[in-house]
Design an enzyme around this catalytic site. Structure first.
Site, short mmCIF file in Angstrom:
data_model
loop_
_atom_site.label_atom_id
_atom_site.label_comp_id
_atom_site.label_asym_id
_atom_site.label_seq_id
_atom_site.Cartn_x
_atom_site.Cartn_y
_atom_site.Cartn_z
N ASP A 191 -65.69 32.70 5.85
CA ASP A 191 -65.45 32.22 4.49
C ASP A 191 -64.75 30.85 4.48
O ASP A 191 -64.47 30.31 3.42
CB ASP A 191 -64.66 33.25 3.68
CG ASP A 191 -65.04 33.24 2.21
OD1 ASP A 191 -66.12 32.70 1.87
OD2 ASP A 191 -64.25 33.74 1.39
N ASP A 225 -61.55 36.55 3.98
CA ASP A 225 -61.61 37.00 2.58
C ASP A 225 -61.70 38.51 2.54
O ASP A 225 -62.77 39.09 2.67
CB ASP A 225 -62.81 36.35 1.88
CG ASP A 225 -62.88 36.69 0.40
OD1 ASP A 225 -61.90 37.28 -0.12
OD2 ASP A 225 -63.89 36.35 -0.24
N LYS A 274 -62.71 44.08 -0.92
CA LYS A 274 -64.13 44.22 -0.63
C LYS A 274 -64.37 45.53 0.10
O LYS A 274 -63.54 45.95 0.91
CB LYS A 274 -64.59 43.09 0.32
CG LYS A 274 -64.77 41.73 -0.32
CD LYS A 274 -65.28 40.74 0.74
CE LYS A 274 -65.36 39.33 0.20
NZ LYS A 274 -66.38 39.15 -0.85
N ASP A 321 -61.34 38.72 -5.86
CA ASP A 321 -62.35 38.36 -4.87
C ASP A 321 -63.08 37.07 -5.25
O ASP A 321 -63.81 36.51 -4.44
CB ASP A 321 -63.35 39.51 -4.71
CG ASP A 321 -64.14 39.42 -3.42
OD1 ASP A 321 -63.81 38.56 -2.58
OD2 ASP A 321 -65.08 40.22 -3.25
N GLU A 331 -61.90 34.17 -5.33
CA GLU A 331 -60.75 33.33 -4.97
C GLU A 331 -61.14 31.90 -4.62
O GLU A 331 -60.36 30.98 -4.78
CB GLU A 331 -60.00 33.97 -3.78
CG GLU A 331 -60.57 33.66 -2.38
CD GLU A 331 -61.98 34.17 -2.14
OE1 GLU A 331 -62.41 35.10 -2.87
OE2 GLU A 331 -62.67 33.65 -1.24
N ARG A 385 -63.20 29.73 -5.93
CA ARG A 385 -63.23 28.76 -7.03
C ARG A 385 -61.81 28.39 -7.47
O ARG A 385 -61.59 27.31 -8.00
CB ARG A 385 -64.07 29.30 -8.20
CG ARG A 385 -63.52 30.54 -8.86
CD ARG A 385 -64.57 31.28 -9.69
NE ARG A 385 -65.50 32.01 -8.83
CZ ARG A 385 -66.59 32.64 -9.27
NH1 ARG A 385 -66.90 32.63 -10.56
NH2 ARG A 385 -67.38 33.29 -8.43
N LYS A 419 -64.19 24.73 1.19
CA LYS A 419 -63.50 26.02 1.02
C LYS A 419 -63.03 26.53 2.37
O LYS A 419 -63.85 26.82 3.25
CB LYS A 419 -64.43 27.04 0.36
CG LYS A 419 -63.84 28.46 0.29
CD LYS A 419 -64.75 29.43 -0.47
CE LYS A 419 -64.26 30.88 -0.34
NZ LYS A 419 -65.13 31.85 -1.04
N1 BES Z 1 -66.67 34.62 -0.10
C1 BES Z 1 -67.24 35.33 -1.16
C2 BES Z 1 -68.71 35.01 -1.38
C3 BES Z 1 -69.64 35.43 -0.32
C4 BES Z 1 -69.92 36.77 -0.09
C5 BES Z 1 -70.32 34.48 0.40
C6 BES Z 1 -70.83 37.13 0.86
C7 BES Z 1 -71.21 34.84 1.36
C8 BES Z 1 -71.47 36.18 1.60
C9 BES Z 1 -66.52 35.03 -2.47
O1 BES Z 1 -65.17 34.79 -2.35
C10 BES Z 1 -66.71 36.23 -3.33
O2 BES Z 1 -66.25 37.27 -2.97
N2 BES Z 1 -67.40 36.05 -4.47
C11 BES Z 1 -67.65 37.11 -5.35
C12 BES Z 1 -67.42 36.62 -6.74
C13 BES Z 1 -67.45 37.68 -7.79
C14 BES Z 1 -66.27 38.61 -7.62
C15 BES Z 1 -67.42 37.02 -9.15
C16 BES Z 1 -69.10 37.56 -5.15
O3 BES Z 1 -69.96 36.70 -4.92
O4 BES Z 1 -69.34 38.75 -5.19
ZN ZN Z 2 -64.52 34.05 -0.56
MN MN Z 3 -64.01 36.53 -2.35
#
Ligand code: BES
Ligand code: ZN
Ligand code: MN
Length: 459
Positions: A249, A231, A238, A308, A310, A312, A226
Site C-alpha cells: 500500500d 494497511d 480489513k 480503511d 485512509e 485519500r 501514497k
Molecule cells: N489500500 C486500499 C485500496 C486497495 C485495496 C488497493 C486492494 C489495492 C488492492 C485502500 O486504502 C482501501 O482500503 N480503500 C477502500 C476504500 C473504501 C473503504 C471506501 C476500498 O477500496 O475498499
Molecule cells: Zn490503503
Molecule cells: Mn485502506
C-alpha cells in the site's frame, strides 16, 4: 542489484528474434544444418520459444516472436528469453522496429530483476549487448528506477515501515544531492498536517511527511505518493483475505521514488519536489475512529465513515501542501481503491486529469513504452456522493458505486482548479509472472509519465 547491459566488446552469441513469418523467410534463405536442427526441434517462431543452435565455430540463439496477434496479448514480448537462455553474452542481430526493440531491450533488463534482499545465493543470468540504435544508458536508468520501485514494494512492512521508507528517500536524495526533510509524529500537528497524523498515530512507528527537492531550473513538478506502509484498514479492519497484500500500500510512494531516481539520473531540466505521507494504518486505543471528523490542512472537514479509506486522507494534506506552492504540474500516485481493480484489473493504471493535452500525451506515451494507462473521468455529477451530512466531505461514500472516481474527486478538492493535476489509482502488483514482470511489486504509470514529461512540461 543493478541492471545493466553487457559490454560491447565481449565475444557475443548472435541472437535472432523471429516471428512466425520471419522464420518462414529465414528458412527459405538458410538451407543447411542449422535450419535442419531447429526444424527437428520444432522451432516455429511461436511466441516464447527459445532455442540454441550451432553456428560456424560457435553457438547462436533463436527466440520466437509470434505474430501480431499473440504479441498484442503481452508486453516485453520475447524478453523473458533472458531468464531461459544459458548464462552468456548475447548480441541482437534481428532488426526490430524502434518501439519493439526498445521494449525487448528494456524487457531483457527487467527480466534480470530479482528481489534478492532475503536470498542468500546470487542469481546468474544471460546478458545482452546494447542493441544498435538504442540509448542503452537511458534504458538502464529506467530499468534501475523500476527495480527500486519493485524492491520497495516487495520488502515486507516489518522492514519497510514509515521510518524505513523515509530512510530510503533520504538515501536516494543523498545519491543525487537532493534535499530531504522529514516531519515526524507530533511535529505533523505543528506543521498543520493533521490528517497524516490522525491516520498514522496508532502505529508504533510514528507517521511522517517526507519532503524531497531536487533541481534548480526549469518548470516545477511535484510528485505525491501514497506511503501507507501497511494497511490493516484501521478500526474498520480489513478481512484477512483483503489484508494479505497490504505491504504494497506504499506502491504509490515506491512508484514516485522510482520515477524520481529516473528523473535525477537522466538529469531532466526541471525542479522536482516529492511529497510522501508515510504512515501505517494500524489499530490501537489511540486510533482514529469511524465518525470522527477531521479538519484537514486546507480547512475542509472530513467525516471518517471508514478508517480503511485512509489513503485519500493522508494524500489530501500532502496535496494541499503541494498545491500551495503552485507547481506547473502536480501528480499523485496511489494504491487508492479496490474499485479501480474491479474496473480495469491489475494491468492498467487508471489516471485522472482535466487537461486534454496531458491525457492524450499520457495515453500515447503509455502505449509507446509498454506502460499502459487508461483515463477515467473526474465526473463532476458524482461530487454529491462525497458530501455527507455534518462535515464538508465524506471519506467513504455509501453504496460503493464508482469508488475510484469518488476517491479521485475527493483528492481533487484539495487541489486548486487552475492546477494541472494528474492522479493515478494504481495497483503496484503483478499477480502472475509475465515477461519482464515477475510476480510481485511493479511500477505502473512511471515510465509513461517519464516519456510524456517533455511534451507536457515543454522540456
Ligand atoms: N489500500 C486500499 C485500496 C486497495 C485495496 C488497493 C486492494 C489495492 C488492492 C485502500 O486504502 C482501501 O482500503 N480503500 C477502500 C476504500 C473504501 C473503504 C471506501 C476500498 O477500496 O475498499
Ligand atoms: Zn490503503
Ligand atoms: Mn485502506
Amino acid at each position: 542489484m543493478t541492471l545493466s547491459f553487457a559490454p560491447g566488446d565481449a565475444d557475443a552469441i548472435p541472437l535472432h528474434v523471429l516471428s512466425e513469418s520471419d522464420w518462414t523467410d529465414w528458412c527459405a534463405a538458410h538451407e543447411g544444418q542449422t535450419r535442419d536442427w531447429l526444424e527437428q526441434l520444432g522451432f516455429s517462431g511461436a511466441l516464447g520459444q527459445v532455442m540454441l543452435a550451432p553456428d560456424s565455430g560457435g553457438a547462436q540463439a533463436f527466440v520466437g516472436y509470434g505474430s501480431t496477434a499473440t504479441r498484442r496479448r503481452g508486453r516485453f514480448n520475447g524478453a523473458d528469453a533472458a531468464a531461459r537462455l544459458p548464462k552468456g553474452t548475447y548480441r541482437l542481430v534481428t532488426e526490430l522496429p524502434d518501439h519493439e526493440r526498445d521494449a525487448f531491450a528494456l524487457g531483457w533488463l527487467l527480466t534480470g530483476y530479482r528481489f534478492d534482499r532475503y536470498k542468500s545465493q546470487p542469481s546468474n543470468s544471460a546478458t545482452l549487448q546494447v542493441p544498435n540504435g538504442i540509448d542503452g544508458d537511458r534504458l538502464a536508468t529506467i530499468a534501475n528506477g523500476e527495480a527500486l520501485t519493485r524492491d520497495l514494494i516487495n520488502t515486507p512492512a516489518a522492514d519497510m515501515g514509515p521510518a524505513d521508507l523515509a530512510r530510503a528517500a533520504a538515501d536516494l536524495a543523498d545519491r543525487f544531492d537532493a534535499s530531504c526533510t522529514v516531519t515526524e509524529g507530533a511535529a505533523l500537528l505543528e506543521a498543520n498536517l493533521p490528517m497524516i497524523h490522525a491516520v498514522g498515530r496508532a502505529a508504533a512507528q510514528p507517521p511522517r511527511l517526507i519532503d524531497m527537492r531536487w533541481g534548480s531550473d526549469g518548470p516545477s513538478l511535484t510528485l505525491v505518493g501514497k506511503g501507507v506502509c501497511f494497511d490493516t484498514g484501521g478500526l474498520n479492519l480489513k478481512p484477512g483475505s483483503s489484508m494479505g497484500l497490504m505491504k504494497k500500500d506504499m506502491g504509490g510512494a515506491a512508484a514516485v521514488l522510482g520515477l524520481t531516481q529516473m528523473i535525477m539520473a537522466l538529469d531532466l531540466p526541471l525542479r522536482l519536489r516529492v511529497l510522501i505521507p508515510a504512515v501505517e494504518n494500524s489499530v490501537s486505543s489511540n486510533a482514529f475512529r469511524p465518525q470522527d471528523i477531521l479538519t484537514s490542512r486546507k480547512g475542509l472537514t472530513v467525516e471518517v465513515n471508514n478508517t480503511d479509506a485512509e489513503g485519500r486522507l493522508v494524500l489530501a494534506d500532502a496535496l494541499s501542501l503541494a498545491d500551495e506552492e503552485a507547481p506547473d504540474l502536480l501528480i499523485s500516485m496511489a494504491t487508492l481503491t479496490g474499485a479501480a481493480r474491479v474496473a480495469v484489473g491489475p494491468d492498467l493504471a487508471p489516471f485522472y486529469t482535466d487537461d486534454e493535452m496531458v491525457a492524450a500525451a499520457l495515453a500515447q506515451a503509455g502505449t509507446a513504452v509498454a506502460d499502459p494507462v487508461w483515463r477515467l473521468p473526474f465526473w463532476d455529477p458524482y461530487e454529491a456522493m462525497i458530501e455527507p451530512g455534518i462535515a464538508d466531505l465524506d471519506n467513504a461514500p455509501k453504496g460503493g458505486f464508482a469508488g475510484s472516481i469518488t476517491a479521485a474527486l475527493f483528492l481533487r478538492r484539495f487541489v486548486s482548479a487552475e492546477r494541472r493535476y494528474i492522479h493515478f489509482d494504481m495497483y503496484g502488483w503483478q499477480p502472475v509472472a509475465a515477461p519482464a514482470r515477475p510476480k510481485g511489486g511493479v511500477g505502473q504509470g512511471t515510465r509513461a509519465v517519464l516519456d510524456a514529461l517533455p511534451q507536457v512540461l515543454g522540456l
